[in-house]
Design an enzyme around this catalytic site. Structure first.
Site, mmCIF file in Angstrom:
data_model
loop_
_atom_site.group_PDB
_atom_site.id
_atom_site.type_symbol
_atom_site.label_atom_id
_atom_site.label_comp_id
_atom_site.label_asym_id
_atom_site.label_seq_id
_atom_site.Cartn_x
_atom_site.Cartn_y
_atom_site.Cartn_z
ATOM 1 C CG HIS A 1 -5.120 -11.761 -2.645
ATOM 2 N ND1 HIS A 1 -6.218 -11.425 -3.419
ATOM 3 C CD2 HIS A 1 -4.724 -10.601 -2.048
ATOM 4 C CE1 HIS A 1 -6.467 -10.133 -3.282
ATOM 5 N NE2 HIS A 1 -5.579 -9.613 -2.467
ATOM 6 C CG HIS B 1 -2.125 -0.934 0.979
ATOM 7 N ND1 HIS B 1 -3.395 -0.630 1.396
ATOM 8 C CD2 HIS B 1 -2.208 -2.143 0.370
ATOM 9 C CE1 HIS B 1 -4.218 -1.626 1.063
ATOM 10 N NE2 HIS B 1 -3.511 -2.552 0.445
#
Length: 721
Positions: free
Chosen positions: A264, A96
């Protein structure tokens, strides 16, 4: 004493907090110059003598990596790690931090540690990343100035992957921290978090219509809404937004799929609780929270109880291990919509085997349901992404390499060329997105080159404009563009409207011949020609001055140039050459401000460059707007003298053009644009203009212009730093 005086506060209420209005809010049309000063040296506590590169040379990289690996499994009671491993949290923080990068203007990204400050530190999508940085604090405290927060945050994510079994592609140090929020970066016009994305698109059904330079689909998100478009699950629609968003962050379909699947493969999402019970984000939290946000009263020391996105669960059976488990679950089961305990839309597998379920992140005696987001389902249902995933599933080594390279690109995209990289783990391979440039020669006779340019017959305006056009593409946001490489002669730059292709081809034909004859690179010859033009203009104004020059630029080839990614560097306006490609919603002066900030110019540097360029005959297409002089080609202060002369009046005509008339006779003396008149209308810029208009500052104008010009010409010469 009057009783009422007892309660009076000695300072204006809200005057020093966000509750107080800034002075400029009274005049919303006033041009705000703060973007040019957002990294003022006064905000930097390290002082002018601090050299991060020198500090990095003292860093024990292997010791830091060892400490980071140990930290991954050192679970803290105040923020317990999922399955006793902080890998997923550190990866998300690094992701992020880097993932706010956008290709259109190069802003965002992890290159300066922006995520430490608002608004990024308080974006909904960055929930609980404040905890990740606090977990890293003991290592920052230990290694101190030898590693920046920006480097440490991204290294933590890379080491998290290594600790879970991935062979990463490499890592570079060299990111310097900023010390003040980049509050003038445009993240969108919305006034609320996660507002429906409709306002960012001409049509949400067509993701390509998202407003530039934005990349994320909603205010406060890094990429896309994991629950679906505007929170409504539809994997095929989500696939369209994923594709456009990642493209705007410089990723192709394969890199996008690799990052989604690899991101993920480890870790989990958190939504096993009441999202409404969470406290405010860091910037809105109470003082006793000491910078922490999203305080969870129901955590009770259990990782299982954390709430972040509201989505709950892991994507794989073994969330702390790099493996192919993501593909096994996504493609091995059918999936149906469900909701998390926090009420978020997500997908769950139908009839999953007990052994394929991950264990609870706090209690290993329990197995819990895995999940997929709408973006994950897009990998399965979109034909292009599915084909890529099938290729990954058939060859794990290929998947590992694709992800490692994409992760490296994600975390290094805004560092510029490889010459900025530092450390023992820098990959030797040259990557096209690093904009490689071969080394240039320094052994030629600079004076002989200048003599040939002087005898070439090129006009002063041609020389200066070509050098400027070559250098003005530089943007400090991601350290791309600039004169080095002479890419102005290659596609797409040679065909840009702002570069006047016919004029450019004529000038380059002359300069290429000189480069070939002398052994200098064309990039050096272009800059030397511009310098020579400036010297001639200064001499015409009565000043003998030599413009500093450092040889060594190289000439890039078409094979070294990712033409598609250079499209975004095309200037749509250039106030320095008094040109706009077309009319835009924003004004000419706002576009001038944006270009100046990307080039790393201060307000006074922008001022002197504009005023000087008007005198040199460099306007696009040869227009005379803003050429307030009778001695064009001389580096005088006439622009500023006549701009501030009350013998003139300023009269709008049409289409952004103004006439400068003699106040007494009404005779038209000159024409101007908004990019000219702003230096007389804006109070701050007028103050600078008045400095250069003074009778005793003609020499200062020449010196300041040369200094600012040299800064632009050398902006991408990282070897000179």
């Amino acid at each position: 004493m009057d009783g009422n005086d007892m309660g009076k506060c000695p300072v204006m209420h809200g005057g020093n907090t966000a509750t107080g209005n800034s002075n400029m809010e009274w005049w919303p049309k006033s041009l705000n110059l703060e973007i040019l000063h957002q990294h003022d040296t006064k905000t930097n506590p390290m002082g002018p003598d601090f050299d991060y590169r020198e500090e990095l040379k003292k860093l024990d990289v292997e010791a830091l990596k060892k400490d980071l690996t140990a930290l991954m499994t050192d679970s803290q009671d105040w923020w317990p790690a999922d399955w006793g491993h902080y890998g997923g949290l550190m990866i998300r923080m690094a992701w992020h931090s880097a993932g706010s990068y956008r290709l259109a203007d190069g802003r965002g990204g992890g290159g300066h540690g922006n995520i430490r400050f608002a608004p990024l530190n308080s974006w909904p999508d960055n929930g609980n990343l404040d905890k990740a940085r606090r977990i890293l604090w003991p290592l920052k405290k230990k290694y101190g100035n030898k590693v920046s927060w920006a480097d440490l945050i991204l290294l933590a994510g890379t080491m998290a992957y290594e600790s879970m079994g991935l062979k990463t592609f490499g890592f570079s140090f060299g990111r310097e921290d900023i010390w003040h929020p980049e509050k003038d970066t445009y993240w969108g016009a919305e006034k609320e978090w996660l507002a429906p994305s409709d306002s960012r698109y001409e049509s949400v059904e067509n993701p390509a219509t998202m407003e530039n330079p934005l990349a994320a689909v909603q205010m406060g998100l890094i990429y896309v809404n994991p629950e679906g478009v505007n929170g409504q699950p539809d994997p095929l629609k989500t696939a369209g937004q994923v594709r456009e968003t990642f493209a705007r962050m410089a990723m192709n379909d394969e890199e996008t799929a690799a990052l989604t699947c690899g991101g993920h493969t480890v870790g989990k999402a958190h939504g096993n609780g009441d999202a409404e019970a969470l406290g405010a984000e860091p910037e809105a939290a109470e003082i006793e929270n000491q910078g922490f946000g999203w305080v969870n009263p129901n955590l009770d020391g259990k990782a299982t109880n954390a709430v972040t996105s509201g989505i709950e669960g892991a994507w794989t059976t073994n969330p702390t291990k790099w493996d192919m488990g993501y593909f096994k679950l996504l493609f091995g089961y059918d999936w149906e919509l469900t909701k998390s305990p926090a009420g978020a839309q997500q997908w769950k597998p139908i009839d999953i085997k007990q052994e394929d379920m991950p264990v609870d992140s706090t209690d290993p005696s329990k197995r819990v349901m895995p999940m997929m987001t709408d973006a994950d389902m897009a990998m399965k249902m979109d034909p292009t992404y599915r084909a890529i995933c099938e290729k990954f599933m058939a060859d794990q080594a290929y998947f590992d390499d694709c992800f490692a390279r994409a992760w490296f690109k994600l975390t290094h995209r805004d560092m510029g060329p490889k010459s900025n990289y530092f450390g023992p783990d820098v990959p030797q391979e040259d990557l096209i997105w690093q904009d490689p440039i071969p080394a240039g020669s320094t052994g030629y006779d600079v004076a002989a080159v200048k003599a040939k340019i002087s005898d070439s017959g090129l006009s002063l305006g041609d020389m200066v404009a070509t050098a400027w056009d070559s250098a003005r593409t530089f943007r400090g946001s991601d350290l791309r563009g600039g004169a080095n490489g002479a890419r102005i002669r290659l596609a797409p730059q040679k065909d840009w409207d702002g570069n006047e292709p016919e004029r450019l081809a004529r000038v380059l034909a002359v300069l290429e011949g000189i480069a070939s004859e002398t052994g200098a690179s064309l990039a050096d010859v272009i800059v030397l020609a511009g310098n020579l033009g400036v010297e001639q203009a200064a001499k015409a104004a009565g000043f003998d001055i030599e413009v500093p020059f450092a040889p060594g630029r190289g000439d890039a080839t078409a094979e070294m140039t990712d033409a598609a990614s250079f499209d975004v560097l095309e200037p749509l306006a250039d106030g320095f050459r008094n040109w706009m490609k077309k009319d835009y919603v924003v004004t000419a002066e706002e576009m001038l401000l944006d270009r100046s900030q990307l080039m790393g110019l201060s307000a006074h540097e922008m001022t002197v460059l504009v005023g000087g360029m008007r005198m040199l005959g460099t306007n696009h297409g040869g227009t005379k707007h803003g050429v307030f002089t009778e001695t064009e080609g001389a580096l005088t202060n006439d622009f500023f003298v006549n701009l501030t002369d009350m013998a003139n009046t300023w009269n709008p005509v049409d289409n952004g053009i103004y006439e400068v008339r003699d106040r007494a006779t009404g005779k038209v003396k000159w024409t101007a644009t908004r990019a000219d008149l702003v230096f007389g209308s804006n109070s701050i810029l007028r103050a600078y203009a008045e400095v250069y208009a003074q009778d005793d500052n003609k020499g200062k104008l020449v010196r300041d212009f040369v200094a600012a010009w040299t800064k632009v010409m050398n902006a991408d010469r990282f070897d000179l730093a």
